[in-house]
Scaffold this active site. Structure first.
Site, PDB file in Angstrom:
ATOM      1  N   CYS A  67     -45.707 -49.394  -6.340  1.00 31.60           N
ATOM      2  CA  CYS A  67     -46.275 -50.612  -5.746  1.00 31.60           C
ATOM      3  C   CYS A  67     -46.753 -51.499  -6.897  1.00 31.60           C
ATOM      4  O   CYS A  67     -47.491 -51.029  -7.760  1.00 31.60           O
ATOM      5  CB  CYS A  67     -47.416 -50.254  -4.807  1.00 31.60           C
ATOM      6  N   GLU A 102     -58.255 -38.638 -10.867  1.00 31.50           N
ATOM      7  CA  GLU A 102     -59.557 -39.263 -10.674  1.00 31.50           C
ATOM      8  C   GLU A 102     -60.002 -39.140  -9.225  1.00 31.50           C
ATOM      9  O   GLU A 102     -59.183 -39.164  -8.304  1.00 31.50           O
ATOM     10  CB  GLU A 102     -59.479 -40.734 -11.100  1.00 31.50           C
ATOM     11  N   CYS A 128     -63.083 -40.777  -2.278  1.00 30.15           N
ATOM     12  CA  CYS A 128     -61.672 -41.157  -2.376  1.00 30.15           C
ATOM     13  C   CYS A 128     -60.963 -40.088  -3.204  1.00 30.15           C
ATOM     14  O   CYS A 128     -61.267 -39.880  -4.371  1.00 30.15           O
ATOM     15  CB  CYS A 128     -61.575 -42.539  -3.034  1.00 30.15           C
ATOM     16  N   CYS A 139     -50.455 -51.918  -8.053  1.00 36.01           N
ATOM     17  CA  CYS A 139     -51.263 -50.706  -8.165  1.00 36.01           C
ATOM     18  C   CYS A 139     -51.163 -50.096  -9.558  1.00 36.01           C
ATOM     19  O   CYS A 139     -50.072 -49.867 -10.070  1.00 36.01           O
ATOM     20  CB  CYS A 139     -50.799 -49.694  -7.115  1.00 36.01           C
ATOM     21  N   CYS A 149     -47.576 -41.099  -9.388  1.00 35.31           N
ATOM     22  CA  CYS A 149     -46.997 -41.439  -8.087  1.00 35.31           C
ATOM     23  C   CYS A 149     -45.527 -41.768  -8.272  1.00 35.31           C
ATOM     24  O   CYS A 149     -45.142 -42.352  -9.284  1.00 35.31           O
ATOM     25  CB  CYS A 149     -47.729 -42.649  -7.500  1.00 35.31           C
ATOM     26  N   CYS A 201     -60.348 -49.880  -5.892  1.00 35.58           N
ATOM     27  CA  CYS A 201     -59.081 -49.610  -5.237  1.00 35.58           C
ATOM     28  C   CYS A 201     -57.891 -50.093  -6.071  1.00 35.58           C
ATOM     29  O   CYS A 201     -57.872 -51.219  -6.546  1.00 35.58           O
ATOM     30  CB  CYS A 201     -59.114 -50.359  -3.917  1.00 35.58           C
ATOM     31  N   GLU A 243     -49.065 -40.689  -3.168  1.00 30.61           N
ATOM     32  CA  GLU A 243     -48.704 -40.953  -1.772  1.00 30.61           C
ATOM     33  C   GLU A 243     -48.905 -39.628  -1.015  1.00 30.61           C
ATOM     34  O   GLU A 243     -48.102 -38.690  -1.187  1.00 30.61           O
ATOM     35  CB  GLU A 243     -47.252 -41.439  -1.694  1.00 30.61           C
ATOM     36  N   PHE A 247     -50.294 -52.180   3.901  1.00 28.41           N
ATOM     37  CA  PHE A 247     -49.356 -53.111   4.525  1.00 28.41           C
ATOM     38  C   PHE A 247     -49.023 -54.270   3.569  1.00 28.41           C
ATOM     39  O   PHE A 247     -47.884 -54.445   3.173  1.00 28.41           O
ATOM     40  CB  PHE A 247     -49.936 -53.613   5.838  1.00 28.41           C
ATOM     41  N   HIS A 248     -50.018 -55.062   3.270  1.00 33.89           N
ATOM     42  CA  HIS A 248     -50.001 -56.004   2.144  1.00 33.89           C
ATOM     43  C   HIS A 248     -49.042 -57.204   2.231  1.00 33.89           C
ATOM     44  O   HIS A 248     -49.065 -58.046   1.310  1.00 33.89           O
ATOM     45  CB  HIS A 248     -49.731 -55.289   0.805  1.00 33.89           C
TER      46      HIS A 248
HETATM   47  S1  SF4 Z   1     -50.446 -47.887  -3.839  1.00 31.26           S
HETATM   48 FE1  SF4 Z   1     -50.378 -45.664  -3.484  1.00 31.26          FE
HETATM   49  S2  SF4 Z   1     -48.200 -45.284  -3.060  1.00 31.26           S
HETATM   50 FE2  SF4 Z   1     -48.272 -47.284  -4.067  1.00 31.26          FE
HETATM   51  S3  SF4 Z   1     -47.994 -46.828  -6.255  1.00 31.26           S
HETATM   52 FE3  SF4 Z   1     -50.220 -46.864  -5.862  1.00 31.26          FE
HETATM   53  S4  SF4 Z   1     -50.746 -44.716  -5.515  1.00 31.26           S
HETATM   54 FE4  SF4 Z   1     -48.499 -44.876  -5.248  1.00 31.26          FE
END
Ligand code: SF4
Length: 397
Positions: free
Chosen positions: A140, A116, A129, A143, A136, A371, A198, A252-253
């Protein structure tokens, strides 16, 4: 906020050719690589530099995909190029337009995989973006992409091809003969490598694609208008400064290793201290002004006043901006967005400490383009909420 905005979606299908077997796709080749393949395939070495310049301008400045249209090359040479090479970009499978103007493209790449790409128009800029991987390897826990296994890295052509897809759709290529700066305000003025994947786990391809996007005789975006977002692949960060020189953002989070280990598990490999030590060096080497710290606001997880105070202490000495991202929910997500008052209180503490702390306005939520929401539409093997919680070490909360 767009959560309650009326949904008006425009779904359309744009058929385009898939890469042709047997021909060498020149999209994504750096100038040096393009020159090498031209020489290998019969272009006299003496002419090769000039030929690269000519082809480059047609492809990346004017968006031309047909060698026969390259009128400053002889007819015979155009025919020779057409026999050996192709100019192929990802195929657009669908395009959705959010009620706020955000566009999400689902594009197909070689092997039938899909990624996407999201275009976010704003009053002073248009940000694209871009994805760097199908799926990935990282997981995370906030995500959506992280619930999709890594399928493969994108090639440089597939990465810069996403920029070309958006320029096609927005009809942004200048007419042949017109230079990029003379054809009005730029629609795709910024690139963020914040889509799927990533980027620092696909370093060479991302670097080559961004070098092409930055090239002054083509798409011509300044390195300051390109932001690479990493979850914190420490060894590659210095290389990014040296070999790409773009702006850097870090997912960072969290303000303690305990919480970051759960939200961004790569933290178990390179913890907050190691990451920050590396980040301190980045602006000097890349000559960029500041680093963006991305901070997703998760209710009751990382959004307390103590977190805000700890954050400013941790980043002290690093030229930084903190982007606060209200969490965008996705099917099965184990977190909730922090309350608006909480986000504002957090932002205020960071701001008072001397850092810009904008709260990112969620964009394209109605089309799942916000996001952290990206995921191939065809990817059906979603992990269950329970699985995600277990992996995030949330103890079945
Ligand atoms: S935030 Fe980025 S690095 Fe982390 S799982 Fe999602 S796509 Fe992968």
């Amino acid at each position: 906020m767009t959560a309650s905005a009326p949904v008006t979606q425009d779904v359309m299908t744009i058929p385009r050719k898939l890469p042709e077997g047997g021909k060498i796709n020149i999209v994504g080749l750096t100038r040096d690589k393009l020159r090498a393949v031209l020489i290998e395939n019969g272009t006299p070495e003496k002419q090769s530099k000039m030929r690269v310049n000519q082809i480059w301008q047609w492809v990346y400045q004017w968006g031309v995909r047909d060698f026969h249209a390259m009128t400053n090359l002889s007819k015979a040479y155009r025919g020779q190029l057409d026999e050996t090479f192709s100019i192929e970009i990802p195929e657009v499978v669908s395009r959705q337009i959010s009620s706020d103007g955000t566009r999400k493209y689902l594009v197909k790449i070689a092997g039938g995989h899909e990624v996407e790409v999201v275009y976010i128009p704003e009053t002073d800029r248009g940000t694209l973006c871009v994805s760097s991987q199908v799926g990935c390897t990282l997981t995370c826990s906030f995500c959506h992409t992280g619930t999709q296994k890594l399928v493969r890295n994108l090639t440089a052509g597939e990465i810069v091809g996403q920029v070309m897809v958006a320029r096609d759709d927005l009809d942004e290529w200048p007419q042949p003969g017109v230079s990029t700066g003379d054809s009005g305000p730029r629609l795709v003025s910024n690139i963020v490598l914040m889509g799927m994947g990533e980027p620092l786990y696909n370093f060479e391809n991302v670097r080559d694609a961004m070098k092409i996007a930055m090239d002054g005789e083509g798409i011509s975006l300044s390195r300051r208008r390109i932001t690479l977002s990493t979850s914190g692949v420490v060894p590659e960060i210095a290389k990014t400064a040296e070999e790409i020189g773009c702006m850097l953002a870090v997912s960072f989070h969290a303000t303690t290793d305990e919480v970051r280990d759960k939200l961004v598990p790569i933290n178990k490999r390179w913890n907050i201290e190691e990451l920050l030590n590396t980040l301190r060096e980045y602006p000097k080497v890349s000559n960029s002004e500041r680093i963006t710290f991305e901070y997703v606001m998760l209710k009751g997880v990382n959004d307390s006043d103590e977190d805000a105070h700890r954050l400013v202490k941790l980043i002290s000495g690093i030229p930084a901006k903190i982007n606060l991202i209200p969490f965008n929910e996705w099917p099965g997500s184990p977190y909730q967005r922090s309350d608006w008052d909480r986000i504002e209180a957090f932002s205020e503490i960071v701001y008072r400490a001397g850092y810009a702390s904008p709260i990112r306005k969620p964009r394209g939520e109605d089309i799942m383009a916000a996001c952290g929401q990206l995921k191939s539409a065809t990817e059906r093997a979603r992990k269950s909420r329970k699985q995600i919680e277990a992996e995030a070490g949330m103890g079945g909360a």
